[in-house]
Write a protein that holds these residues in place. Structure first.
Motif, PDB file in Angstrom:
ATOM      1  N   GLY A  40      -2.447   2.569  -3.245  1.00 48.97           N
ATOM      2  CA  GLY A  40      -2.084   1.455  -4.098  1.00 48.97           C
ATOM      3  C   GLY A  40      -3.916   0.703  -3.918  1.00 48.97           C
ATOM      4  N   ARG A  41      -4.449   1.121  -3.242  1.00 45.96           N
ATOM      5  CA  ARG A  41      -5.851   0.796  -3.568  1.00 45.96           C
ATOM      6  C   ARG A  41      -5.854   1.412  -5.127  1.00 45.96           C
ATOM      7  NH1 ARG A  41      -9.713   1.684  -4.143  1.00 45.96           N
ATOM      8  NH2 ARG A  41     -10.077   3.689  -3.071  1.00 45.96           N
ATOM      9  N   ARG A  42      -6.013   2.679  -4.484  1.00 45.26           N
ATOM     10  CA  ARG A  42      -6.444   3.668  -5.407  1.00 45.26           C
ATOM     11  C   ARG A  42      -5.986   3.161  -6.870  1.00 45.26           C
ATOM     12  NH1 ARG A  42      -8.467   9.201  -5.360  1.00 45.26           N
ATOM     13  NH2 ARG A  42      -8.590   9.836  -8.114  1.00 45.26           N
ATOM     14  N   LEU A  43      -4.162   3.038  -6.689  1.00 43.56           N
ATOM     15  CA  LEU A  43      -3.599   2.539  -7.915  1.00 43.56           C
ATOM     16  C   LEU A  43      -4.281   1.672  -8.928  1.00 43.56           C
ATOM     17  CD1 LEU A  43       0.277   3.723  -6.676  1.00 43.56           C
ATOM     18  CD2 LEU A  43      -1.452   5.218  -8.749  1.00 43.56           C
ATOM     19  N   LYS A  44      -4.159   0.441  -8.071  1.00 46.97           N
ATOM     20  CA  LYS A  44      -5.536  -0.441  -7.972  1.00 46.97           C
ATOM     21  C   LYS A  44      -6.445  -0.250  -9.195  1.00 46.97           C
ATOM     22  CE  LYS A  44      -5.649  -5.335  -8.012  1.00 46.97           C
ATOM     23  NZ  LYS A  44      -5.578  -6.336  -6.839  1.00 46.97           N
ATOM     24  N   ALA A  45      -6.926   0.876  -8.417  1.00 45.63           N
ATOM     25  CA  ALA A  45      -8.417   1.133  -8.983  1.00 45.63           C
ATOM     26  C   ALA A  45      -8.324   1.470 -10.230  1.00 45.63           C
ATOM     27  CB  ALA A  45      -9.438   1.818  -7.778  1.00 45.63           C
ATOM     28  N   ASP A  46      -7.458   2.220 -10.650  1.00 50.39           N
ATOM     29  CA  ASP A  46      -7.235   3.175 -11.841  1.00 50.39           C
ATOM     30  C   ASP A  46      -6.460   2.399 -12.689  1.00 50.39           C
ATOM     31  OD1 ASP A  46      -8.631   5.568 -10.632  1.00 50.39           O
ATOM     32  OD2 ASP A  46      -6.731   6.776 -10.440  1.00 50.39           O
ATOM     33  N   GLY A  47      -6.772   1.170 -12.581  1.00 45.68           N
ATOM     34  CA  GLY A  47      -5.277   0.358 -13.558  1.00 45.68           C
ATOM     35  C   GLY A  47      -3.865   0.851 -13.418  1.00 45.68           C
ATOM     36  N   LEU A  48      -3.228   1.721 -12.669  1.00 42.18           N
ATOM     37  CA  LEU A  48      -2.341   1.848 -12.467  1.00 42.18           C
ATOM     38  C   LEU A  48      -1.093   1.205 -11.931  1.00 42.18           C
ATOM     39  CD1 LEU A  48      -2.566   5.743 -11.727  1.00 42.18           C
ATOM     40  CD2 LEU A  48      -2.020   4.326 -14.683  1.00 42.18           C
ATOM     41  N   ARG A  49      -0.020   0.441 -12.730  1.00 41.57           N
ATOM     42  CA  ARG A  49       0.222  -0.208 -12.092  1.00 41.57           C
ATOM     43  C   ARG A  49       1.945  -0.206 -12.505  1.00 41.57           C
ATOM     44  NH1 ARG A  49       3.710  -5.139 -13.054  1.00 41.57           N
ATOM     45  NH2 ARG A  49       3.350  -6.941 -11.290  1.00 41.57           N
ATOM     46  N   ALA A  50       2.806   0.276 -11.369  1.00 41.78           N
ATOM     47  CA  ALA A  50       4.070   0.384 -12.062  1.00 41.78           C
ATOM     48  C   ALA A  50       5.241  -0.876 -12.925  1.00 41.78           C
ATOM     49  CB  ALA A  50       5.310   0.496 -10.491  1.00 41.78           C
ATOM     50  N   ASP A  51       6.288  -0.146 -13.193  1.00 42.21           N
ATOM     51  CA  ASP A  51       6.891  -1.150 -14.195  1.00 42.21           C
ATOM     52  C   ASP A  51       8.272  -1.611 -13.630  1.00 42.21           C
ATOM     53  OD1 ASP A  51       5.780  -1.822 -16.232  1.00 42.21           O
ATOM     54  OD2 ASP A  51       5.621  -0.302 -17.012  1.00 42.21           O
ATOM     55  N   PHE A  52       8.983   0.287 -12.519  1.00 41.09           N
ATOM     56  CA  PHE A  52       9.771   0.665 -12.110  1.00 41.09           C
ATOM     57  C   PHE A  52       9.719   1.502 -10.745  1.00 41.09           C
ATOM     58  CE2 PHE A  52      14.319   2.184 -11.159  1.00 41.09           C
ATOM     59  CZ  PHE A  52      15.124   1.183 -11.557  1.00 41.09           C
ATOM     60  N   VAL A  53      10.304   1.715  -9.950  1.00 39.18           N
ATOM     61  CA  VAL A  53      10.446   2.251  -8.978  1.00 39.18           C
ATOM     62  C   VAL A  53      11.611   2.920  -8.500  1.00 39.18           C
ATOM     63  CG1 VAL A  53       9.382   2.764  -6.456  1.00 39.18           C
ATOM     64  CG2 VAL A  53       7.798   1.157  -8.001  1.00 39.18           C
ATOM     65  N   TRP A  54      11.856   4.211  -8.296  1.00 39.45           N
ATOM     66  CA  TRP A  54      12.406   5.077  -7.857  1.00 39.45           C
ATOM     67  C   TRP A  54      12.770   5.375  -6.196  1.00 39.45           C
ATOM     68  CZ3 TRP A  54      17.203   5.238  -9.799  1.00 39.45           C
ATOM     69  CH2 TRP A  54      17.584   5.128 -11.507  1.00 39.45           C
ATOM     70  N   CYS A  55      12.912   4.975  -5.977  1.00 39.65           N
ATOM     71  CA  CYS A  55      12.556   5.539  -3.882  1.00 39.65           C
ATOM     72  C   CYS A  55      13.343   5.464  -3.211  1.00 39.65           C
ATOM     73  CB  CYS A  55      12.476   4.261  -3.208  1.00 39.65           C
ATOM     74  SG  CYS A  55      10.619   4.415  -1.693  1.00 39.65           S
ATOM     75  N   SER A  56      13.608   6.614  -2.186  1.00 36.21           N
ATOM     76  CA  SER A  56      14.450   7.040  -1.034  1.00 36.21           C
ATOM     77  C   SER A  56      14.861   6.114  -0.306  1.00 36.21           C
ATOM     78  CB  SER A  56      14.034   8.312  -1.171  1.00 36.21           C
ATOM     79  OG  SER A  56      14.229   8.747   0.170  1.00 36.21           O
ATOM     80  N   THR A  57      15.887   6.374   0.106  1.00 31.02           N
ATOM     81  CA  THR A  57      16.523   5.997   0.787  1.00 31.02           C
ATOM     82  C   THR A  57      16.035   5.401   2.662  1.00 31.02           C
ATOM     83  OG1 THR A  57      18.804   6.899   1.291  1.00 31.02           O
ATOM     84  CG2 THR A  57      18.952   5.149  -0.323  1.00 31.02           C
ATOM     85  N   ALA A  58      15.309   6.417   2.929  1.00 32.63           N
ATOM     86  CA  ALA A  58      14.864   7.204   4.193  1.00 32.63           C
ATOM     87  C   ALA A  58      13.511   5.461   4.104  1.00 32.63           C
ATOM     88  CB  ALA A  58      14.005   8.630   4.210  1.00 32.63           C
ATOM     89  N   ALA A  59      13.586   5.561   5.814  1.00 31.29           N
ATOM     90  CA  ALA A  59      12.794   4.736   6.305  1.00 31.29           C
ATOM     91  C   ALA A  59      11.258   5.059   5.259  1.00 31.29           C
ATOM     92  CB  ALA A  59      12.965   4.347   7.532  1.00 31.29           C
ATOM     93  N   ARG A  60      11.063   6.413   5.574  1.00 31.55           N
ATOM     94  CA  ARG A  60       9.754   6.416   5.902  1.00 31.55           C
ATOM     95  C   ARG A  60       9.121   6.243   4.010  1.00 31.55           C
ATOM     96  NH1 ARG A  60      12.055  10.814   6.777  1.00 31.55           N
ATOM     97  NH2 ARG A  60      11.971  13.340   5.441  1.00 31.55           N
ATOM     98  N   THR A  61      10.002   6.375   3.347  1.00 27.76           N
ATOM     99  CA  THR A  61       9.511   6.276   2.142  1.00 27.76           C
ATOM    100  C   THR A  61       9.288   5.291   1.501  1.00 27.76           C
ATOM    101  OG1 THR A  61      12.235   6.437   1.367  1.00 27.76           O
ATOM    102  CG2 THR A  61      10.181   8.410   0.946  1.00 27.76           C
ATOM    103  N   ARG A  62      11.097   4.127   1.876  1.00 30.65           N
ATOM    104  CA  ARG A  62      10.633   2.636   1.424  1.00 30.65           C
ATOM    105  C   ARG A  62       9.669   2.106   2.615  1.00 30.65           C
ATOM    106  NH1 ARG A  62      15.615   2.972   4.460  1.00 30.65           N
ATOM    107  NH2 ARG A  62      15.319   1.297   5.748  1.00 30.65           N
ATOM    108  N   GLU A  63       9.065   2.636   3.980  1.00 30.62           N
ATOM    109  CA  GLU A  63       8.017   2.050   3.930  1.00 30.62           C
ATOM    110  C   GLU A  63       6.419   2.382   3.507  1.00 30.62           C
ATOM    111  OE1 GLU A  63       8.198   2.942   8.337  1.00 30.62           O
ATOM    112  OE2 GLU A  63       9.735   1.869   8.919  1.00 30.62           O
TER     113      GLU A  63
END
Length: 167
Positions: A40-63
């Motif tokens: 998250g820190r790296r994405l912010k530093a690179d100026g990347l911000r999600a408009d939409f997220v597809w995420c698996s339902t597994a606990a580890r992906t949600r976390e």
């Protein structure tokens, strides 16, 4: 290629050991939380911000996504989709093609081997990164896409950057 869209593929962060609980319910290890926060820190530093997220339902992906949000301070609308769990590259591609046309940056948080195989297919013949080796836990590939989401297919993306979040 001048990308009109950005696709960020993320393999979940380090999880509890196999066998600790049913696979779908495995949570992040402490290191995984730190590593996802660093993504998250790296994405912010690179100026990347999600408009939409597809995420698996597994606990580890949600976390993983929750820790990325904590690290970046940016959130987005999330669709937790069961199809992403243990998905083939073909299934992941089908999911991504359902993204609304007006969305500029999409994040997909999933699992190996589907996510690395999808990255390899989308950048077919264009990337020098060996995605099979790169996509350890917390592996990230940022791809530039110059087609509509509905037209996403092998060879339609360029690798912008690849990194591994380590916190």
């Amino acid at each position: 290629m001048t990308a009109q869209r950005t696709l960020i593929l993320i393999r979940h962060a380090k999880a509890e050991p196999h066998g600790s609980r049913p696979d779908h319910e495995r949570e992040l290890a402490e290191r995984g939380v730190r590593d996802a926060h660093e993504i998250g820190r790296r994405l912010k530093a690179d100026g990347l911000r999600a408009d939409f997220v597809w995420c698996s339902t597994a606990a580890r992906t949600r976390e993983t996504w929750a820790s990325i949000v904590e690290g970046s301070g940016d959130g987005a609308l999330v669709d937790h989709d069961r199809r992403i769990y243990d998905a083939s590259p073909r299934t992941l591609l089908e999911v991504l093609r359902e993204t609304e046309a007006n969305v500029g940056t999409v994040v997909l948080v999933g699992h190996a081997p589907g996510v690395p195989a999808l990255a390899a297919a989308l950048t077919e013949g264009k990337a020098t990164t060996d995605f099979a080796d790169h996509f350890v836990t917390s592996g990230v590939a940022v791809l530039g896409v110059d087609v509509e989401w509905a037209d996403l297919a092998p060879g339609t993306a360029d690798l912008v950057e690849a990194f591994v979040g380590r916190g």
